[in-house]
Structure formats: C-alpha cells, structure tokens
Design an enzyme around this catalytic site. Structure first.
Site, PDB file in Angstrom:
ATOM      1  N   SER A  48       0.862  -1.178   0.000  1.00 25.43           N
ATOM      2  CA  SER A  48       0.000   0.000   0.000  1.00 25.43           C
ATOM      3  C   SER A  48       0.898   1.226   0.000  1.00 25.43           C
ATOM      4  O   SER A  48       1.885   1.281   0.734  1.00 25.43           O
ATOM      5  CB  SER A  48      -0.904  -0.005   1.237  1.00 25.43           C
ATOM      6  OG  SER A  48      -1.838   1.055   1.154  1.00 25.43           O
ATOM      7  N   GLU A  49       0.555   2.210  -0.836  1.00 28.10           N
ATOM      8  CA  GLU A  49       1.457   3.338  -1.087  1.00 28.10           C
ATOM      9  C   GLU A  49       1.891   4.079   0.184  1.00 28.10           C
ATOM     10  O   GLU A  49       2.954   4.687   0.219  1.00 28.10           O
ATOM     11  CB  GLU A  49       0.793   4.336  -2.041  1.00 28.10           C
ATOM     12  CG  GLU A  49      -0.469   4.991  -1.445  1.00 28.10           C
ATOM     13  CD  GLU A  49      -1.233   5.826  -2.459  1.00 28.10           C
ATOM     14  OE1 GLU A  49      -1.001   5.675  -3.659  1.00 28.10           O
ATOM     15  OE2 GLU A  49      -2.074   6.627  -2.036  1.00 28.10           O
ATOM     16  N   ASN A  50       1.041   4.035   1.225  1.00 28.38           N
ATOM     17  CA  ASN A  50       1.369   4.753   2.451  1.00 28.38           C
ATOM     18  C   ASN A  50       2.335   3.989   3.336  1.00 28.38           C
ATOM     19  O   ASN A  50       2.367   4.177   4.552  1.00 28.38           O
ATOM     20  CB  ASN A  50       0.092   5.123   3.218  1.00 28.38           C
ATOM     21  CG  ASN A  50      -0.824   3.944   3.457  1.00 28.38           C
ATOM     22  OD1 ASN A  50      -1.002   3.105   2.581  1.00 28.38           O
ATOM     23  ND2 ASN A  50      -1.414   3.868   4.624  1.00 28.38           N
TER      24      ASN A  50
END
Lengths: 230, 236
Positions: free
Chosen positions: B50-52
């Site tokens: 997940s990008e975060n």
C-alpha cells in the site's frame, strides 16, 4: 543540552510566523500532528503554504487550518477526497491556491530537500499535464522530468515516542511522510504520543535522530496507544 | 456496471486475482481493485503493498473494537497487517514502486488507449484532479493491470484509440479486465485473450472505441457464484 521539550502544543509552535511554508505529516488521519495543527489555528497564523499529502478531511487537521483562514496555498497529491469539504469550498471560491504533485514525486522532492540536493530526475509524469513547464532530460534512452527539491520553514511532525534529545520512533502506517519532512525543514516541531527517557529508545530502532528535531511536546492519546490485534 | 451481460464484479475481481502469481509484490490502490485480494488462490502467497508505506497489507476491517487509527489503507480505511509485514516511510514506499519491486499494480481507469496509455486521475476540462500515487505506480510497476467497467455509465467506450482524458502515464498498461473479457495490449493494439461467458465478439467490438483483435480468444470459465475466501492471516 538544548531544551527541546515544551509543555503544550502552543508553546512548541511559538516560533511559527505568518506566510511560512509548513510541512504537515500524515496520510489520511494517520500520523497527522493534530494537536500542533490545533495550536496553529488558535494562533490564527495567516498566509501559510501547507505541504501535505491531503487537503484535509472533514473538520480535523488541515481542514481546520483551511476553515480558520490560515492557508494561502496547498501543495499536495490528493486534494479532492470526498471528505475534503473545506478545501473544495475555498478552492471553488478561489480563496486558496493549489499545486497538485504526484505522491511519489512529492516524497522524493522532500527527501531531496533534506539531502541538500537541487531536485530529482523522475520518470513519473512524463507525457502528462504534470510535465508542463518542467525540463525534460534523457538518460540512457529514457525520459525524466527535473523536479525541484522542496524545503519548508517549519515541519509539524507526529511521532509515537520521543526522548529529551528529540529522537523519534513512529507507529505503524502513521510513519508516512513524517521522517522525510523532519529532515527537510529549518525548524522541526514534534507532537509525540509519549515521552521516554534518554536511552529508553533502542538506537537500532530510532527512525529520526534527535539532531533533526528542534521542539517537541508529548500528548498522550488513548486511542493512539491502543494496541490492535495484528 | 453498464452492461447487463458478462461477468459480475466479483467474477471480474476473481479473474484479476488469477493473474497474481506466488510471491508477487502487488500494489493495491483504492476502489474496485480492493475487491481482488480475497480471490487470490489459497496456494499463492501474494504480498500486497500500500502506497502509504505498508508492505504485507492484510484485508480491510469493517470496523469495531480492533480498528487501529495508525493502520489505514491507501483509501484511508482500517486494515490489518500480515504476519511478517513491515512499514517504510513515503519516500521508500515510492522507491519500491519506481524501483522495479512491484510485480504488478492493480488500478482503475477512465480510459485505456491501444498503445497502453492510461487515464485515471482527471476529467477532461476539470480544473484539477487527485493524482495520489497513481502516476508513480503506473510508471514503476512491471505489470499494470486495469480493472474497470467496459464502458462509462453513459455507454461511452473506455478502450480507445487515443486518450481523450488527461493521461496518467504513457504506454504502461499490460492488461485490461472488464465484464466482457481480458484484453492484452500488444504491438497490434488490443487483443481479446479471453471472453466472458454469454458475450459475443460483436458485443466486444461494439463497446470498444478502438480496433480489438478478437479471433483466438478463449472462453473464460469463472466460478458461478464466485465466493471470496475468508482472509488468511497466517503464513504456513
């Protein structure tokens, strides 16, 4: 030893001034220094350029800065989330400027700012609206955009634990932009959930060394301390 | 979904999930792609990014006592972490994406052009849009898998000759999965690889705004009904 500890968020942000460029950590609500942001609202600072992933959601965090009229410009990657009500309203009335930056480019521009670089070469955005007005350079047959480094006057950081030297660890996905923002601002202010003594943090686990931190306050928030099952 | 024929949403998600191989690192964003993970085969250990800054993201949580405010998906919804998962900061998260460590990314789209150009961040004529991590991930992932409806709500084709929407990235799309079938992007443009049950090649061509090579397509046999697996939260 430099005194970094402050009793309250309001004291911790005492150096902040109007028209500053301000990094605000966080992604969604995770890792947003909400108490420091509240304090900025109370000070009624004006003309701030806010650099953050989002343009605020509902009423907390950056949304409250917008509502209080503190913000002149936002630099972010995802301005139009459904919950970004305050931002949409001001943007539609031309009361706030916006610069949209791809999320990875935003992160890398900040890292470059902290690393003393002038900018980065990235393939992201080549052939899109984002490339307009930016120099293009070809390396080994591949096109890259030149993106300028990004620094701020102040960084507002949310950490999990802090010690009196300003050493920081973060919690889960609340880490996000906080460590890189802490490296790329002239004055770094931290809101930590918990303060611990010098030596309590394992040196192998410290993510942000205290040399980057200028001021901190500790605010215990029960919901943040809750350990969820994995 | 506009078309009354073809795959259900769950069947579309199931089909994308079959594409994901054991040990792949796969970025998953917001919207329809979130339907995919529960359909990954039980014998394949896929690591979701997940990008975060989450490597080894588990399933979303519906709410309740175990919601952790510090553990959110790219869509800002509560998720779990898989055993052995880890966290990195944002610059490292996108270094992973651009640096070639993503075997695949699953994204939604407004339009895909026959040369692999992708549009998914901004409407034509709009003052702005939300890019998020889409541009970096589309450029960086080794395979960009698009999960989308075949046409817009108004029935306009989303597989097109050339983008009419502002591009997100150029020449990046590998395959498109719609309710009508699976489309590969090749040097000859769109090639229908698999066709959904009950759909004919004429329907596919009529719903597309570009040439689609349809001969040679095989018939897809999705489970019916298709049922997502319970999330597996341990590793063998």
């Amino acid at each position: 030893m430099k005194q970094k500890r402050h009793e309250t968020p309001l004291e911790a942000i005492d150096r902040m001034t109007d028209n500053s460029v301000v990094f605000v950590g966080g992604f969604g609500r995770a890792g947003v220094p909400e108490r420091l942001v509240e304090a900025v609202c109370r000070r009624k600072l004006r003309g701030l350029t806010i650099v953050s992933n989002n343009a605020g959601s509902n009423v907390a965090g950056i949304a409250s800065l917008l509502q209080e009229g503190c913000v002149g410009k936002i630099i972010c990657s995802f301005p139009l989330a459904r919950e970004a009500v305050a931002f949409r309203d001001l943007y539609d009335r031309n009361l706030v400027d916006l610069e949209v930056v791809p999320q990875g480019t935003l992160a890398e521009r900040i890292r470059a700012g902290g690393a003393g670089l002038g900018g980065v070469l990235t393939p992201t955005g080549v052939g899109t609206d984002i490339a307009e007005g930016k120099p293009l350079i070809e390396i080994d047959g591949r096109a890259f955009l030149i993106e300028r480094a990004l620094r701020a006057d102040f960084a507002l950081i949310k950490a999990y634990k802090v010690d009196p030297l300003g050493n920081l660890i973060y919690r889960k996905a609340a880490r996000n932009f906080n460590p890189i923002m802490a490296m790329a601002a002239d004055w770094v202010i931290v809101e930590a959930a918990e303060e611990v003594g010098i030596g309590a943090l394992d040196p192998e686990h410290i993510i942000t060394p205290g040399v980057y931190v200028d001021a901190y306050c500790a605010v215990t928030r029960i919901d943040q301390m809750m350990e969820a099952t994995p | 979904m506009t078309a009354n024929c073809g795959l259900s949403l769950d069947q579309m998600a199931w089909r994308v999930a079959q594409e994901l191989q054991d040990s792949w690192v796969v970025n998953i964003g917001i919207g329809m792609p979130l339907l995919v993970p529960p359909h990954v085969r039980a014998d394949r250990d896929v690591i979701f990014h997940s990008e975060n800054g989450i490597i080894g993201m588990g399933p979303e949580i519906e709410g309740g006592d175990h919601v952790d405010p510090d553990l959110l998906s790219a869509g800002k919804r509560p998720v779990r972490l898989m055993p052995g998962g880890s966290f990195v900061h944002h610059a490292d998260s996108f270094a992973l994406a651009r640096g070639g460590r993503l075997d695949a990314a699953i994204l939604g789209a407004f339009q895909v052009a026959q040369n692999g150009d992708l549009a998914n961040w901004k409407l034509p004529g709009a003052r702005t849009g939300s890019i998020g991590g889409a541009m970096d991930i589309a450029v960086g992932a080794r395979r960009v898998l698009i999960l989308m409806s075949h046409t817009t709500r108004e029935g306009e084709p989303k597989l097109v000759d050339r983008l009419a929407y502002p591009p997100t990235a150029r020449g990046v799309v590998t395959k498109v999965f719609t309710e009508l079938g699976v489309f590969a992007i090749t040097e000859d443009g769109f090639v229908l690889e698999e066709i959904a049950p009950g759909v004919c090649a004429d329907q596919v061509r009529a719903g597309s705004g570009a040439q689609v090579k349809t001969d040679g397509a095989t018939l897809m046999v999705p489970p019916d009904p298709v049922s997502p697996r319970e999330p597996v939260l341990s590793r063998a």
